[in-house]
Design a protein around this motif. Sequence first.
Motif, PDB file in Angstrom:
ATOM      1  N   ARG A 198      -0.570  -0.895 -10.929  1.00  0.00           N
ATOM      2  CA  ARG A 198      -2.100  -0.840 -10.723  1.00  0.00           C
ATOM      3  C   ARG A 198      -2.429  -1.229  -9.538  1.00  0.00           C
ATOM      4  O   ARG A 198      -1.718  -1.909  -8.661  1.00  0.00           O
ATOM      5  CB  ARG A 198      -2.823  -1.775 -11.671  1.00  0.00           C
ATOM      6  CG  ARG A 198      -2.509  -3.146 -11.579  1.00  0.00           C
ATOM      7  CD  ARG A 198      -3.290  -3.861 -12.735  1.00  0.00           C
ATOM      8  NE  ARG A 198      -2.885  -5.262 -12.653  1.00  0.00           N
ATOM      9  CZ  ARG A 198      -3.603  -6.112 -11.516  1.00  0.00           C
ATOM     10  NH1 ARG A 198      -4.488  -5.653 -11.003  1.00  0.00           N
ATOM     11  NH2 ARG A 198      -3.503  -7.489 -11.663  1.00  0.00           N
ATOM     12  N   ARG A 199      -3.709  -1.137  -8.986  1.00  0.00           N
ATOM     13  CA  ARG A 199      -4.193  -1.452  -7.744  1.00  0.00           C
ATOM     14  C   ARG A 199      -4.900  -2.776  -7.888  1.00  0.00           C
ATOM     15  O   ARG A 199      -5.320  -3.163  -8.863  1.00  0.00           O
ATOM     16  CB  ARG A 199      -5.467  -0.656  -7.129  1.00  0.00           C
ATOM     17  CG  ARG A 199      -4.592   0.749  -6.628  1.00  0.00           C
ATOM     18  CD  ARG A 199      -5.751   1.618  -6.178  1.00  0.00           C
ATOM     19  NE  ARG A 199      -5.632   2.803  -5.562  1.00  0.00           N
ATOM     20  CZ  ARG A 199      -5.089   3.067  -4.057  1.00  0.00           C
ATOM     21  NH1 ARG A 199      -5.160   1.962  -3.229  1.00  0.00           N
ATOM     22  NH2 ARG A 199      -4.807   4.131  -3.656  1.00  0.00           N
ATOM     23  N   ASP A 200      -4.630  -3.740  -7.122  1.00  0.00           N
ATOM     24  CA  ASP A 200      -5.128  -5.045  -6.960  1.00  0.00           C
ATOM     25  C   ASP A 200      -6.585  -4.933  -5.918  1.00  0.00           C
ATOM     26  O   ASP A 200      -6.768  -4.020  -5.611  1.00  0.00           O
ATOM     27  CB  ASP A 200      -4.238  -6.028  -6.415  1.00  0.00           C
ATOM     28  CG  ASP A 200      -3.952  -5.939  -4.827  1.00  0.00           C
ATOM     29  OD1 ASP A 200      -4.342  -4.950  -4.249  1.00  0.00           O
ATOM     30  OD2 ASP A 200      -2.969  -6.744  -4.452  1.00  0.00           O
ATOM     31  N   ARG A 201      -7.245  -6.283  -5.898  1.00  0.00           N
ATOM     32  CA  ARG A 201      -8.392  -6.069  -5.394  1.00  0.00           C
ATOM     33  C   ARG A 201      -8.476  -5.745  -3.757  1.00  0.00           C
ATOM     34  O   ARG A 201      -9.215  -5.260  -3.020  1.00  0.00           O
ATOM     35  CB  ARG A 201      -9.018  -7.356  -5.549  1.00  0.00           C
ATOM     36  CG  ARG A 201      -9.516  -7.866  -6.810  1.00  0.00           C
ATOM     37  CD  ARG A 201      -9.999  -9.098  -6.855  1.00  0.00           C
ATOM     38  NE  ARG A 201     -10.290  -9.480  -8.306  1.00  0.00           N
ATOM     39  CZ  ARG A 201     -10.905 -10.841  -8.570  1.00  0.00           C
ATOM     40  NH1 ARG A 201     -11.119 -11.574  -7.781  1.00  0.00           N
ATOM     41  NH2 ARG A 201     -11.089 -11.050 -10.039  1.00  0.00           N
ATOM     42  N   LYS A 202      -7.007  -6.164  -3.131  1.00  0.00           N
ATOM     43  CA  LYS A 202      -7.054  -5.602  -1.659  1.00  0.00           C
ATOM     44  C   LYS A 202      -6.538  -4.209  -1.750  1.00  0.00           C
ATOM     45  O   LYS A 202      -6.271  -3.784  -0.398  1.00  0.00           O
ATOM     46  CB  LYS A 202      -6.105  -6.545  -1.239  1.00  0.00           C
ATOM     47  CG  LYS A 202      -6.353  -8.083  -1.099  1.00  0.00           C
ATOM     48  CD  LYS A 202      -5.483  -9.017  -0.533  1.00  0.00           C
ATOM     49  CE  LYS A 202      -5.732 -10.374  -0.654  1.00  0.00           C
ATOM     50  NZ  LYS A 202      -4.742 -11.419   0.007  1.00  0.00           N
ATOM     51  N   GLY A 203      -6.407  -3.305  -2.680  1.00  0.00           N
ATOM     52  CA  GLY A 203      -5.910  -2.016  -2.479  1.00  0.00           C
ATOM     53  C   GLY A 203      -4.498  -1.748  -2.541  1.00  0.00           C
ATOM     54  O   GLY A 203      -3.927  -0.774  -2.275  1.00  0.00           O
ATOM     55  N   ARG A 204      -3.634  -2.987  -2.753  1.00  0.00           N
ATOM     56  CA  ARG A 204      -2.326  -2.818  -2.819  1.00  0.00           C
ATOM     57  C   ARG A 204      -1.865  -2.349  -4.208  1.00  0.00           C
ATOM     58  O   ARG A 204      -2.686  -2.584  -5.141  1.00  0.00           O
ATOM     59  CB  ARG A 204      -1.703  -4.048  -2.329  1.00  0.00           C
ATOM     60  CG  ARG A 204      -1.821  -4.613  -1.052  1.00  0.00           C
ATOM     61  CD  ARG A 204      -1.199  -5.701  -0.798  1.00  0.00           C
ATOM     62  NE  ARG A 204      -1.440  -6.994  -1.790  1.00  0.00           N
ATOM     63  CZ  ARG A 204      -0.539  -7.762  -1.722  1.00  0.00           C
ATOM     64  NH1 ARG A 204       0.417  -8.145  -1.040  1.00  0.00           N
ATOM     65  NH2 ARG A 204      -0.989  -8.754  -2.825  1.00  0.00           N
ATOM     66  N   THR A 258       0.828  -1.266  -0.146  1.00  0.00           N
ATOM     67  CA  THR A 258       0.193   0.018  -0.151  1.00  0.00           C
ATOM     68  C   THR A 258       0.907   1.224  -0.064  1.00  0.00           C
ATOM     69  O   THR A 258       2.091   0.919   0.253  1.00  0.00           O
ATOM     70  CB  THR A 258      -0.860   0.234   1.234  1.00  0.00           C
ATOM     71  OG1 THR A 258      -0.075   0.016   2.488  1.00  0.00           O
ATOM     72  CG2 THR A 258      -1.700  -1.225   1.266  1.00  0.00           C
TER      73      THR A 258
END
Length: 308
Positions: free
Chosen positions: A183-189, A154
């Motif tokens: 890019r952002r993944d599904r966990k917001g990282r 993050t």
Amino acid sequence: MIMIRRILLAFLAGAAVLLVPWTVYLAHTLPDRYDTGQWRAAWVGFDVALLLCFATGAWLGSRRRRAAVPLLSATAALLCCDAWFDVMLGWTSAERWTSIALAVFVEIPVAVVLVLAARRLSGTTMPRRTVTLHDIAMREDPRYQQVVSELPATADDVAHETGLGRAEVTACLKTLQDNGFVRRDRKGRWISIPHDLREPRPDDYDGADRERVAAFLDAKYANEITLLSWAAEHRDEFGPWSTAQRASTRLTEAEFRELEAEYRELIMRYCHRRRRPAANEKELSVRFYAFPPPEAVPSWMSDSVEIV
């Protein structure tokens, strides 16, 4: 290639046009019932072909081979054909509802899954483009290297690990995102996006920009030489985690491009092989260089392969 593409498109369009009157003709001439021989052999042979497609597709897909893409698509088409003929040929039989249930709940859903899998495999190619002046500017800024080296993470984690300010990290990530590098993944990282970047040509630029591109390439190859020198000095420390191949051969330009394409496919397959870190994995530096050697190279080195 353009001519071949045009011929192929013309052939496909012509086939579509010719099938219209042929389909109308069949609709008016074919009987509703028809007795035929080899009924068992036809269906068993079809299922054997389907079995082979599934088995081969599983083997190719597990290795992320590009050949799995058309095979998975063909398997999906065969499943749709299987569903169609099962339902239509068994419409007046006692097994009609069984055929419909298999088509709706098994064959068609599996076909959809295979098409999506083929789409996913075909989409594993890295974005390919030439390095721009903006890319060079980011590479010259150590903040971007610091940020990328901490990913996946993050923005708060990156700020904590690098010592950069939260706003500074966010700005770097936004710039990297705008240029397609993260890019952002599904966990917001934030995660890195692998790229297939081609070298810029200094001749494509003028004045100060040309000098800047040339300096970038000089620095890049200087770093490569430093890395290879370091690897040579520490080669006894790598254990099983190092290899080297050297070869000299004669190729046409078309064969050389084919070799380059195969290498790209190979390295992309391994880059996309696993999405999550494994306990026993290591980061490896992999290089591929091919170029005409100096004329003074000894003749015994021609058409040879050396593995160390």
